[in-house]
Scaffold this motif. Structure first.
Motif, short mmCIF file in Angstrom:
data_model
loop_
_atom_site.label_atom_id
_atom_site.label_comp_id
_atom_site.label_asym_id
_atom_site.label_seq_id
_atom_site.Cartn_x
_atom_site.Cartn_y
_atom_site.Cartn_z
N ALA A 60 -3.52 1.67 4.03
CA ALA A 60 -3.43 1.15 2.66
C ALA A 60 -2.77 -0.23 2.64
O ALA A 60 -3.17 -1.10 1.86
CB ALA A 60 -2.68 2.13 1.76
N ASP A 107 -0.37 11.88 4.55
CA ASP A 107 -0.70 11.02 5.68
C ASP A 107 -1.80 11.64 6.52
O ASP A 107 -1.51 12.37 7.46
CB ASP A 107 0.55 10.77 6.53
CG ASP A 107 0.33 9.67 7.55
OD1 ASP A 107 -0.49 8.78 7.29
OD2 ASP A 107 0.98 9.71 8.60
N PRO A 108 -3.05 11.38 6.23
CA PRO A 108 -3.53 10.55 5.11
C PRO A 108 -3.51 11.32 3.80
O PRO A 108 -3.33 12.54 3.78
CB PRO A 108 -4.95 10.21 5.52
CG PRO A 108 -5.40 11.37 6.36
CD PRO A 108 -4.16 11.87 7.06
N GLY A 166 0.85 -1.18 0.00
CA GLY A 166 0.00 0.00 0.00
C GLY A 166 0.88 1.23 0.00
O GLY A 166 2.00 1.20 0.52
N ILE A 171 -2.08 5.41 -7.52
CA ILE A 171 -2.16 6.81 -7.07
C ILE A 171 -1.94 7.74 -8.25
O ILE A 171 -2.68 8.72 -8.42
CB ILE A 171 -1.12 7.08 -5.97
CG1 ILE A 171 -1.43 6.25 -4.72
CG2 ILE A 171 -1.08 8.58 -5.62
CD1 ILE A 171 -0.32 6.26 -3.68
N TYR A 207 -6.40 7.46 2.67
CA TYR A 207 -5.99 6.68 3.84
C TYR A 207 -4.55 6.97 4.18
O TYR A 207 -3.80 7.52 3.36
CB TYR A 207 -6.13 5.17 3.56
CG TYR A 207 -7.55 4.70 3.41
CD1 TYR A 207 -8.33 4.48 4.54
CD2 TYR A 207 -8.10 4.47 2.16
CE1 TYR A 207 -9.65 4.05 4.42
CE2 TYR A 207 -9.41 4.04 2.03
CZ TYR A 207 -10.17 3.83 3.16
OH TYR A 207 -11.47 3.41 3.04
N SER A 208 -4.14 6.51 5.35
CA SER A 208 -2.72 6.55 5.71
C SER A 208 -2.01 5.41 5.00
O SER A 208 -2.66 4.47 4.50
CB SER A 208 -2.55 6.39 7.23
OG SER A 208 -2.85 5.06 7.62
N ASN A 209 -0.70 5.46 4.99
CA ASN A 209 0.08 4.39 4.37
C ASN A 209 -0.21 3.05 5.06
O ASN A 209 -0.38 2.03 4.40
CB ASN A 209 1.57 4.72 4.44
CG ASN A 209 2.40 3.70 3.70
OD1 ASN A 209 2.30 3.58 2.50
ND2 ASN A 209 3.18 2.95 4.43
N ALA A 211 0.62 5.78 0.11
CA ALA A 211 -0.22 6.97 0.27
C ALA A 211 0.62 8.20 -0.06
O ALA A 211 1.80 8.26 0.24
CB ALA A 211 -0.78 7.07 1.68
N SER A 212 -0.03 9.14 -0.71
CA SER A 212 0.62 10.41 -1.04
C SER A 212 0.10 11.43 -0.03
O SER A 212 -0.90 12.10 -0.25
CB SER A 212 0.27 10.82 -2.47
OG SER A 212 0.88 12.04 -2.80
N SER A 214 -4.46 7.14 -1.76
CA SER A 214 -3.70 5.90 -1.56
C SER A 214 -4.02 4.88 -2.65
O SER A 214 -5.07 4.91 -3.28
CB SER A 214 -4.01 5.31 -0.18
OG SER A 214 -5.34 4.88 -0.11
N ARG A 242 1.82 2.49 -6.38
CA ARG A 242 2.14 3.87 -6.79
C ARG A 242 1.48 4.22 -8.13
O ARG A 242 1.06 5.36 -8.34
CB ARG A 242 3.65 4.07 -6.84
CG ARG A 242 4.27 3.99 -5.46
CD ARG A 242 5.77 4.19 -5.46
NE ARG A 242 6.32 3.86 -4.17
CZ ARG A 242 6.23 4.63 -3.09
NH1 ARG A 242 5.58 5.76 -3.15
NH2 ARG A 242 6.78 4.25 -1.95
#
Length: 136
Positions: free
Chosen positions: A44, A13-14, A8, A126, A39-41, A10-11, A17, A123
């Motif tokens: 994800a 935090d959050p 997972g 995203i 979402y947060s990393n 994420a770009s 994702s 990635r």
């Protein structure tokens, strides 16, 4: 036995994702890349395992699953079947419920360099979402 690599990303935090899933079945493989929302990393990473279990339930319901993740947090929580974090608890519950439908389910931590394909797929999800967002 299937080897399932999950990741997972994420770009923020959050932030936006994505999840990546790479499934090896002998010499064959399949790849999945999904946008998963904001979402947060860590969230994800859990969502990637959940999605992998859903895919495997449809395509490989009787297989032994060996899931590999580069998230020590996710692997530890699933192995211990416990988390104090209220955001992770429902995700863990879903993973446990879904994983118990397979004959055997294993999860193993691997270094990031061994999970590059799943990372790339996460990635890409995203990036596709961002491109779609800006072309609308």
């Amino acid at each position: 036995m299937l080897e399932i690599y999950t990741d997972g990303a994420a770009s923020g935090d959050p932030g936006p994702s994505g999840i990546g899933i790479y499934i090896k079945n002998g010499k064959d493989h399949v790849e999945y890349s999904f946008y998963s929302g904001v979402y947060s990393n860590h969230e994800a990473e859990f969502l990637a395992v959940i999605k992998a279990l859903e895919i495997c339930k449809q395509a490989y319901p009787e297989e032994i699953l060996s899931v590999r993740s580069d998230s020590k947090l996710v692997v530890d929580v699933i192995e211990k079947e416990f988390t104090k974090n209220p955001k992770f608890a429902p995700l863990l519950d879903e993973i446990l419920r879904k994983s118990h439908t397979f004959p055997y389910f294993f999860i193993k931590w691997i270094p990031e360099k061994q999970n590059s394909k799943a990372d790339q797929l996460a990635r890409q999800a995203i990036q596709r979402h961002k491109e779609d967002f800006f072309t609308q």
